[in-house]
Every structure is written in structure tokens, then in C-alpha cells.
Design an enzyme around this catalytic site. Sequence first.
Site, PDB file in Angstrom:
ATOM      1  N   ASP A  88      76.639  31.791  29.040  1.00 17.29           N
ATOM      2  CA  ASP A  88      75.914  32.608  29.059  1.00 17.29           C
ATOM      3  C   ASP A  88      75.637  33.309  30.586  1.00 17.29           C
ATOM      4  O   ASP A  88      75.970  32.293  31.433  1.00 17.29           O
ATOM      5  CB  ASP A  88      74.514  32.107  28.532  1.00 17.29           C
ATOM      6  CG  ASP A  88      73.902  30.728  29.175  1.00 17.29           C
ATOM      7  OD1 ASP A  88      73.390  30.981  30.252  1.00 17.29           O
ATOM      8  OD2 ASP A  88      74.640  29.796  29.018  1.00 17.29           O
ATOM      9  N   ASP A  96      72.665  33.457  33.392  1.00 20.15           N
ATOM     10  CA  ASP A  96      71.343  32.776  33.676  1.00 20.15           C
ATOM     11  C   ASP A  96      70.381  33.749  33.794  1.00 20.15           C
ATOM     12  O   ASP A  96      70.374  34.909  34.152  1.00 20.15           O
ATOM     13  CB  ASP A  96      71.360  31.836  34.787  1.00 20.15           C
ATOM     14  CG  ASP A  96      70.446  30.592  34.612  1.00 20.15           C
ATOM     15  OD1 ASP A  96      70.607  30.089  33.393  1.00 20.15           O
ATOM     16  OD2 ASP A  96      69.604  30.284  35.489  1.00 20.15           O
TER      17      ASP A  96
END
Length: 258
Positions: free
Chosen positions: A198, A200
Site C-alpha cells: 500500500d 501510506d
Amino acid sequence: MLAVIGGSGFYTFLGADVRTVNPDTPYGQPSAPITIGIIGQHEVAFLPRHGAHHEYSAHTVPYRANMWALRALGVRRVFAPCAVGSLNPELGPGIVVVPDQLVDRTTGRADTYFDSGGVHASFADPYCPTLRAAVTGLPDVVDGGTMVVIEGPRFSTRAESQWFASAGFSLVNMTGYPEAILARELELCYAAIALVTDVDAGVAIGDGVKAADVFAGFGENIELLKNLVRAAIDRVEAERTCEHCRHHAGVALPFELP
């Protein structure tokens, strides 16, 4: 012997022809029973960092027991796959990074075996250059970057991740410390292999990081990561030659290593 410590979603690795051991240590039992098998020319031990069913959150993993158990079994080199968030928009989900630096932002974790004896481990370069080279020599792997390790189990606020990014850090993670320093104290070669799951919270626009998204991102790339680890193992020499990770203290240790 080599070892692989599996991160979130990485709970199995070796095939059916394995033996299983469940060692005890002065620091309790490791996260899960350790399986041992053969990959190419190497005997390989596998330990799921969070337990076989993710029983341990990042801040409760028995890190000292894990690393001690591996050393006692004869492990001297460790690959440590892990899930990370990206602090650099150019490092998107699915990219594999081999960090070369680490920043510790954890609190309260037991992070040493040397509670006496005046031993201070050298840690300027926290990862083994020989093991790193085995991974960075593979296609589509990013060589280098700083991984900041936070306490967890919560994810960062936007302000925190913006702060980390402004400091020049590339990745954020919850498990890379104290694993790396405990490996150094035990004179083990150790390299992290970071899979970006992912971007952040302070870097991406949206609702922020959610655990379900992290697990989904890891799951989508788990076979890629396992194949990459196997390929890295095949590139490791049969005999350990690295001196960088040995003799870290320059003084007599207060006890004999297992």
C-alpha cells in the site's frame, strides 16, 4: 543452514517433504513450530513470524525466541520477507524492495540479548551485503531504501507518514525491528525483502491504510514473493563467507552463543 521468516500472509513455504521442530529457548517458544526442508543445495528452515494463523501482532511477536531458536538449530543466514507501506509514490503496490537502512521508531520491545557485559553491537549497516546481493541481482527488484519501523499495531497518521517521507525514508513497517539487531547480536547474516502492499496515509489521497487492504495486497503477490525468495536462495553460496555480520562487538560476549 538458511532460514526464511515469513511475514503477514506468508505462513507456508516448504513442500511436503519436511521435518518439524518445536524448540524451546531461554526466551520461551518461537511464534510457531519450525519446518525444515531442502531448496536446491540448501537446508532451509521456515518460521512464520506472526504464527501459523497470525496469532501475534507485530508488537507481541516473540522476536528473541524466534531468532534464538533459529540460531540454535544451526541457521546462520536469514531472509526476512515482510509487508511494507510505501512512503514514495514511485514505489507502488507489488514492488519488491531490498532495504539497505533501517530507522527504529518502536517502543518497549525487548531488543537485545546483552543485558549485562557491556556489549554494544555494530549496526551502522543493518543488513547483510551478501544476502542483499543475492536478492538485488534478480529482475524487477529495487535495490536500497530506508525502512522505518513503527510500534503498531495501529497504522501511521497522515502527519507521521508525511514526516517519515520528508526525512527521506522509503518504506514503513512494523516488524523489521528488533529482528535485524537480534540477528546481528547472534552473528547471523540477515536481509529484509520488502513487498509494498500500500501507499501510506500521508502520501496517498483517500481514507488511509486499512488492514484488509494490506492483506489483500500481500495475497495478490504472495506467489511472486515466494518464487523470488526461492530464486534468491538458489543464488546463495553453499558456504557462508560473509564477515560483515560476524564479530560485531569486538569484545568477549557475556555468554556462549547457541
